[in-house]
Design a protein around this motif. Structure first.
Motif, short mmCIF file in Angstrom:
data_model
loop_
_atom_site.label_atom_id
_atom_site.label_comp_id
_atom_site.label_asym_id
_atom_site.label_seq_id
_atom_site.Cartn_x
_atom_site.Cartn_y
_atom_site.Cartn_z
N SER A 88 0.83 -1.21 0.00
CA SER A 88 0.00 0.00 0.00
C SER A 88 0.86 1.25 0.00
O SER A 88 2.00 1.23 0.47
N ASP A 89 0.28 2.36 -0.49
CA ASP A 89 1.05 3.61 -0.51
C ASP A 89 1.04 4.30 0.86
O ASP A 89 1.89 5.12 1.17
N ASN A 90 0.05 3.97 1.67
CA ASN A 90 -0.13 4.54 3.02
C ASN A 90 -0.39 6.05 3.00
O ASN A 90 -0.21 6.73 4.01
N THR A 91 -0.83 6.57 1.86
CA THR A 91 -1.12 8.02 1.77
C THR A 91 -2.52 8.30 1.21
O THR A 91 -3.04 9.40 1.38
N CYS A 92 -3.14 7.37 0.54
CA CYS A 92 -4.44 7.63 -0.09
C CYS A 92 -5.53 7.71 1.01
O CYS A 92 -5.28 7.37 2.16
N PRO A 93 -6.75 8.13 0.66
CA PRO A 93 -7.79 8.27 1.68
C PRO A 93 -8.09 6.98 2.45
O PRO A 93 -8.35 7.02 3.65
N HIS A 94 -8.06 5.83 1.78
CA HIS A 94 -8.36 4.57 2.47
C HIS A 94 -7.23 4.19 3.42
O HIS A 94 -7.49 3.70 4.52
N CYS A 95 -6.01 4.42 2.99
CA CYS A 95 -4.86 4.15 3.88
C CYS A 95 -4.95 5.04 5.11
O CYS A 95 -4.77 4.57 6.24
N ARG A 96 -5.22 6.32 4.90
CA ARG A 96 -5.26 7.25 6.03
C ARG A 96 -6.42 6.94 6.97
O ARG A 96 -6.39 7.30 8.14
N CYS A 103 -6.15 -0.03 -0.18
CA CYS A 103 -5.42 1.10 -0.78
C CYS A 103 -5.82 1.28 -2.24
O CYS A 103 -6.03 0.30 -2.96
N GLU A 104 -5.90 2.54 -2.67
CA GLU A 104 -6.24 2.81 -4.07
C GLU A 104 -5.21 2.21 -5.02
O GLU A 104 -5.49 1.98 -6.20
N HIS A 105 -4.00 1.97 -4.51
CA HIS A 105 -2.93 1.38 -5.34
C HIS A 105 -2.56 -0.02 -4.86
O HIS A 105 -1.43 -0.46 -5.06
ZN LIG Z 1 -3.34 3.84 -0.10
#
Ligand SMILES: [Zn+2]
Length: 338
Positions: A88-96, A103-105
């Motif tokens: 996960s990118d840990n920055t997208c809205p779902h991660c946050r 995660c969107e990615h």
């Molecule tokens: Zn994410």
């Protein structure tokens, strides 16, 4: 290098695979300290999930960073890291929002039953330890990558609170980690459903207060009896079959919560049944990344010992025995020495 490749159901081999390399500037390459076989690897191994061509197996990992892409900022070569099976990118809205497994990615890890692995989105996925862990903690840190993180999510999703009564359906690695998690989150009573002596003992060691050996309706009746006819506040469903899911649903009280983390296979739920059961349901792939910093801290300070769930160790070239032992339920979870 050698890696584990599933060619067809029950045809798992240790053979030459391509060595991983940096493909994107956000990648990292790690040297694994150990690897393992997951209960979910058994779905394709048993042919319940289709095998479409050779698959390089393995999604649980921890180890030392050997190389990073030019955009990686939070980890560097020489650091010991643990990551989730969900990348996960840990920055997208779902991660946050704490749902890194959506995660969107999102990508799913693979190819980790090998000495080296490529980790995409290294900044978002990996968590470094403050210092190099001693060897005896490696199995526990490896467990954090999936089996522990997933058991923890089951307890979190089932809203385990101090003093509550929790039921854990399933005595595989995830179920046992669910017992550990429920205990850590303060459950007052933890009812583990298990028919296997060695697993019952480990469940008791991890904090179970009661063992129920019956399954299906008889198991539900037993839980009802233990809870004064009310049912449990929290139920952790850690199997994924129709039988285990129905057992979980009928074990818990109206207004209570279920965390279901067994990947459903053949589970169909009736809308009206759910409506009148009046219970909270949350499941899915565990957002392990959310829990990793806390789990790593609990392990590094020796407050928990999830590594005990590995009751078989085999060298990578004997990986077939690891799968076979888990399939035959001779082993709870197999650690692969690299
Ligand atoms: Zn994410």
């Amino acid at each position: 290098m050698l890696g584990t490749v599933l060619h067809a159901p029950r045809d798992i081999r240790c053979e030459e695979v391509e060595e991983p390399k940096i493909l994107k500037p956000t990648d990292a390459i790690i040297k694994l300290s150990a690897s393992c076989v997951c209960g979910s690897d058994l779905w394709p191994y048993r042919g319940i999930q289709a095998v479409n061509g050779p698959q390089h197996m393995g999604h649980e990992y921890c180890g030392v960073v050997v190389e990073v892409g030019r955009e990686v900022k939070t980890v560097r070569p020489g650091q010991f890291v643990v990551g989730s099976f969900c990348l996960s990118d840990n920055t997208c809205p779902h991660c946050r929002f704490g749902f890194q497994s959506s995660c969107e990615h999102r990508e799913f890890m693979s190819g980790a039953q090998a000495p080296y692995a490529r980790i995409p989105m290294a900044d978002g996925t990996l968590v470094a330890t403050d210092e190099m862990p001693p060897d005896d903690l490696v199995p526990s840190l490896l467990a954090a990558s999936d089996v522990l993180g997933t058991g923890w999510y089951a307890a979190d999703a089932a809203r385990v609170t101090p003093g509550c009564t929790a039921v854990v359906v399933g005595d595989g690695g995830v179920g046992l980690m669910g017992v550990l998690a429920a205990r850590q989150l303060g459950a007052g009573r933890i009812i583990a459903m298990s028919r296997h002596k060695a697993r019952q003992e480990l469940a008791l060691e991890y904090g179970a207060t009661d063992i129920v050996t019956e399954r299906g309706d008889a198991g539900v009746a037993q839980v009802k009896e233990l809870t004064g006819g009310v049912g449990a506040d929290s139920v952790l469903e850690c199997v994924g079959t129709e039988e285990s899911m129905m057992q979980a649903i009928y074990c818990w009280r109206p207004g209570g919560s279920i965390g279901y983390v067994g990947v459903p296979h053949g589970v169909e739920l009736d809308g009206q049944m759910l409506f009148f059961q009046q219970k909270n349901l949350l499941g899915g792939p565990a957002p392990v990344r959310r829990f990793l910093p806390h789990l790593i801290d609990l392990i590094m300070t020796r407050q928990i010992n999830p590594g005990k769930v590995f009751n078989l160790e085999v060298p990578l070239d004997q990986v077939a025995e690891g799968y076979k032992a888990m399939d035959e339920r001779r082993a709870i979870k197999a650690l692969l020495r690299l």
